[in-house]
Each structure stands twice: as structure tokens, then as C-alpha cells.
Design a protein around this motif. Structure first.
Motif, PDB file in Angstrom:
ATOM      1  N   ALA A   1       0.856  -1.189   0.000  1.00 40.22           N
ATOM      2  CA  ALA A   1       0.000   0.000   0.000  1.00 40.22           C
ATOM      3  C   ALA A   1       0.888   1.233   0.000  1.00 40.22           C
ATOM      4  O   ALA A   1       2.051   1.180   0.410  1.00 40.22           O
ATOM      5  N   ALA A   2       0.332   2.330  -0.481  1.00 44.20           N
ATOM      6  CA  ALA A   2       1.071   3.595  -0.526  1.00 44.20           C
ATOM      7  C   ALA A   2       0.152   4.721  -0.067  1.00 44.20           C
ATOM      8  O   ALA A   2      -1.066   4.644  -0.196  1.00 44.20           O
ATOM      9  N   ARG A   3       0.777   5.744   0.481  1.00 41.54           N
ATOM     10  CA  ARG A   3       0.052   6.932   0.933  1.00 41.54           C
ATOM     11  C   ARG A   3       0.848   8.160   0.523  1.00 41.54           C
ATOM     12  O   ARG A   3       2.078   8.211   0.659  1.00 41.54           O
ATOM     13  N   TRP A   4       0.138   9.167   0.003  1.00 38.70           N
ATOM     14  CA  TRP A   4       0.749  10.439  -0.350  1.00 38.70           C
ATOM     15  C   TRP A   4       0.068  11.534   0.463  1.00 38.70           C
ATOM     16  O   TRP A   4      -1.169  11.610   0.510  1.00 38.70           O
ATOM     17  N   THR A   5       0.840  12.403   1.102  1.00 37.89           N
ATOM     18  CA  THR A   5       0.287  13.482   1.914  1.00 37.89           C
ATOM     19  C   THR A   5       0.990  14.788   1.605  1.00 37.89           C
ATOM     20  O   THR A   5       2.163  14.807   1.221  1.00 37.89           O
ATOM     21  N   GLY A   6       0.268  15.883   1.799  1.00 36.44           N
ATOM     22  CA  GLY A   6       0.849  17.201   1.589  1.00 36.44           C
ATOM     23  C   GLY A   6      -0.224  18.230   1.311  1.00 36.44           C
ATOM     24  O   GLY A   6      -1.316  18.188   1.891  1.00 36.44           O
ATOM     25  N   LEU A   7       0.097  19.160   0.422  1.00 34.17           N
ATOM     26  CA  LEU A   7      -0.803  20.248   0.053  1.00 34.17           C
ATOM     27  C   LEU A   7      -0.972  20.305  -1.454  1.00 34.17           C
ATOM     28  O   LEU A   7      -0.034  20.018  -2.204  1.00 34.17           O
ATOM     29  N   VAL A   8      -2.175  20.717  -1.882  1.00 31.89           N
ATOM     30  CA  VAL A   8      -2.377  21.099  -3.276  1.00 31.89           C
ATOM     31  C   VAL A   8      -2.664  22.595  -3.291  1.00 31.89           C
ATOM     32  O   VAL A   8      -3.477  23.093  -2.511  1.00 31.89           O
ATOM     33  N   ARG A   9      -1.962  23.319  -4.147  1.00 32.06           N
ATOM     34  CA  ARG A   9      -2.094  24.777  -4.240  1.00 32.06           C
ATOM     35  C   ARG A   9      -3.085  25.103  -5.359  1.00 32.06           C
ATOM     36  O   ARG A   9      -2.756  25.006  -6.552  1.00 32.06           O
ATOM     37  N   VAL A  10      -4.286  25.487  -4.967  1.00 32.97           N
ATOM     38  CA  VAL A  10      -5.360  25.766  -5.914  1.00 32.97           C
ATOM     39  C   VAL A  10      -5.162  27.169  -6.489  1.00 32.97           C
ATOM     40  O   VAL A  10      -5.105  28.150  -5.740  1.00 32.97           O
ATOM     41  N   PRO A  11      -5.080  27.292  -7.823  1.00 33.11           N
ATOM     42  CA  PRO A  11      -4.749  28.600  -8.403  1.00 33.11           C
ATOM     43  C   PRO A  11      -5.917  29.568  -8.520  1.00 33.11           C
ATOM     44  O   PRO A  11      -5.695  30.768  -8.734  1.00 33.11           O
ATOM     45  N   ALA A  12      -7.162  29.076  -8.385  1.00 35.95           N
ATOM     46  CA  ALA A  12      -8.314  29.968  -8.530  1.00 35.95           C
ATOM     47  C   ALA A  12      -9.488  29.416  -7.738  1.00 35.95           C
ATOM     48  O   ALA A  12      -9.684  28.200  -7.655  1.00 35.95           O
ATOM     49  N   GLU A  13     -10.263  30.284  -7.157  1.00 30.12           N
ATOM     50  CA  GLU A  13     -11.442  29.855  -6.409  1.00 30.12           C
ATOM     51  C   GLU A  13     -12.494  29.301  -7.368  1.00 30.12           C
ATOM     52  O   GLU A  13     -12.658  29.777  -8.493  1.00 30.12           O
ATOM     53  N   GLY A  14     -13.208  28.280  -6.897  1.00 33.51           N
ATOM     54  CA  GLY A  14     -14.260  27.696  -7.715  1.00 33.51           C
ATOM     55  C   GLY A  14     -14.404  26.221  -7.462  1.00 33.51           C
ATOM     56  O   GLY A  14     -13.867  25.684  -6.492  1.00 33.51           O
ATOM     57  N   GLU A  15     -15.144  25.556  -8.336  1.00 32.17           N
ATOM     58  CA  GLU A  15     -15.345  24.115  -8.200  1.00 32.17           C
ATOM     59  C   GLU A  15     -14.223  23.367  -8.901  1.00 32.17           C
ATOM     60  O   GLU A  15     -13.955  23.581 -10.089  1.00 32.17           O
ATOM     61  N   TRP A  16     -13.595  22.482  -8.151  1.00 31.22           N
ATOM     62  CA  TRP A  16     -12.515  21.660  -8.676  1.00 31.22           C
ATOM     63  C   TRP A  16     -12.930  20.198  -8.619  1.00 31.22           C
ATOM     64  O   TRP A  16     -13.458  19.737  -7.604  1.00 31.22           O
ATOM     65  N   THR A  17     -12.696  19.497  -9.710  1.00 29.87           N
ATOM     66  CA  THR A  17     -12.981  18.068  -9.776  1.00 29.87           C
ATOM     67  C   THR A  17     -11.666  17.311  -9.761  1.00 29.87           C
ATOM     68  O   THR A  17     -10.766  17.591 -10.566  1.00 29.87           O
ATOM     69  N   PHE A  18     -11.550  16.371  -8.829  1.00 31.08           N
ATOM     70  CA  PHE A  18     -10.365  15.526  -8.725  1.00 31.08           C
ATOM     71  C   PHE A  18     -10.714  14.123  -9.205  1.00 31.08           C
ATOM     72  O   PHE A  18     -11.859  13.670  -9.073  1.00 31.08           O
ATOM     73  N   PHE A  19      -9.708  13.428  -9.734  1.00 26.58           N
ATOM     74  CA  PHE A  19      -9.889  12.088 -10.279  1.00 26.58           C
ATOM     75  C   PHE A  19      -8.805  11.161  -9.731  1.00 26.58           C
ATOM     76  O   PHE A  19      -7.626  11.543  -9.679  1.00 26.58           O
TER      77      PHE A  19
END
Length: 202
Positions: free
Chosen positions: A76-94
């Protein structure tokens, strides 16, 4: 607390913004020794055999060792940290994975792509402010082919792999306790292949 260890860690991150974030996500790999039908128990995550920085998560289907980690099955693997969102609004992740994967954003589960399956994609949408948001991604491989991709789309961005220039970690996040000497692992790692925590024996 929650049965999800990743969530507990993520809540701590969400409550303590990083003072000086550095590029890349912290990736931790654990040897589960067995085929999994669901995500590992919290105790399985305690002593990763490999901890290192990874710039992005873009690993296509393969029967070879996953992401040059020297392990191909039952891990198993785990990734942790931050994502820097460049603009306010609705973001869809996949999340596209073989086998299971899940994504937490700011302490809340957004995607559940769990269970044993071939390469399959699931998505989740969330309204985000501009700036840094804590993320955690869990992944497990039951055996055979493995793969994992993390993508997004949002205001001004077509669907793409989440790029390295928006992924960060706390500057001291790699400096955690090493596993005990009696921890048995199947794999040995060279010093130039990430941060080696334990070489295994027995």
C-alpha cells in the motif's frame, strides 16, 4: 478517533498550515505481505519501508515494481501534503487506480475508489478557495497489475495530471521515527532510491 489513520493525520495538517512548504508530496510505502480486499488497517501503516518525495502521481498500469519502489504486489502507498489551488471555484479531482484508492481534501473524504479492481477512475468535485489545501491519498495493490493516477480540472484548467508545481509538503515531514529493528520487511533499498528507513532482515 476515526478508523482512518490518514484522516487523523490530515485533520492535524488542516489545523496547522505549513509555514514554509517545499515541493512534492511525501510518499510512504508499506509491505502488507498479503493480497488485500480493502485498505490496510491503521497498524499496517505504522512502519513504511520507504518514505520519499514524489513530484506527482502518474503511474500507469504495470506488472513491474511500482514507481521504482522495488515492490510489485501486496503493498500500500500513501501520499500526503498540500495542493495549491490557483483559482477559487469548483474543482474536480480524479483517482484512476488498480486496485483501490481514496482521496481526502481538507479532512473530508472526496473520492472512494476502493476494493480490488482493474484500472478504474472515480471523481469527486468540491468548491475550494484559492490557496493551499491539505490532501491525503491512500492506495493499495492486491496483486498482479498495479497503477495509480491523480488528476484534476477546474477554473481555467482542462483535465490533467495534477502537476508538480502545485504539490507541496511540510519541510520537516520526512523526519519521522524509523521502524524498530525487529520489523521484518521483504525488500531492501539502495540509499539513492528515496529515504531508506529500514533494510529488512530474516
Amino acid at each position: 478517533m476515526s478508523k482512518n489513520f490518514a484522516l487523523a493525520a490530515l485533520l492535524a495538517l488542516a489545523g496547522a498550515p505549513f509555514d514554509d512548504p517545499k515541493p512534492g508530496l511525501v510518499a510512504e510505502y508499506v509491505d502488507t505481505y498479503r493480497g488485500l480486499s480493502d485498505f490496510p488497517k491503521p497498524s499496517d501503516w505504522r512502519w513504511p519501508f520507504l518514505r520519499r518525495l514524489e513530484p506527482a502521481i502518474d503511474y500507469g498500469s504495470t506488472e513491474s515494481p511500482f514507481a521504482d519502489s522495488k515492490i510489485a504486489d501486496h503493498f500500500a502507498a500513501r501520499w500526503t501534503g498540500l495542493v495549491r489551488v490557483p483559482a477559487e471555484g469548483e474543482w474536480t479531482f480524479f483517482l484512476e487506480s488498480d486496485d483501490g484508492s481514496r482521496l481526502f481534501v481538507d479532512g473530508k473524504q472526496l473520492i472512494d475508489n476502493g476494493g480490488p479492481h482493474g484500472m478504474k477512475e472515480q471523481a469527486g468535485a468540491v468548491a475550494l478557495t484559492k490557496g493551499d489545501h491539505a490532501i491525503a491519498i491512500d492506495y493499495f495493490d492486491q496483486g498482479g497489475v498495479g497503477g495509480m493516477r491523480f488528476s484534476w480540472k477546474g477554473p481555467g484548467r482542462e483535465k490533467e495530471i495534477v502537476p508538480a508545481d502545485v504539490l507541496f509538503h511540510a519541510k520537516d515531514d520526512l523526519d519521522r521515527a524509523a521502524p524498530p529493528e525487529d520489523s521484518k520487511l521483504r525488500w531492501k533499498l539502495d540509499a539513492n532510491e528515496g529515504k531508506q528507513l529500514h533494510t529488512g532482515h530474516g
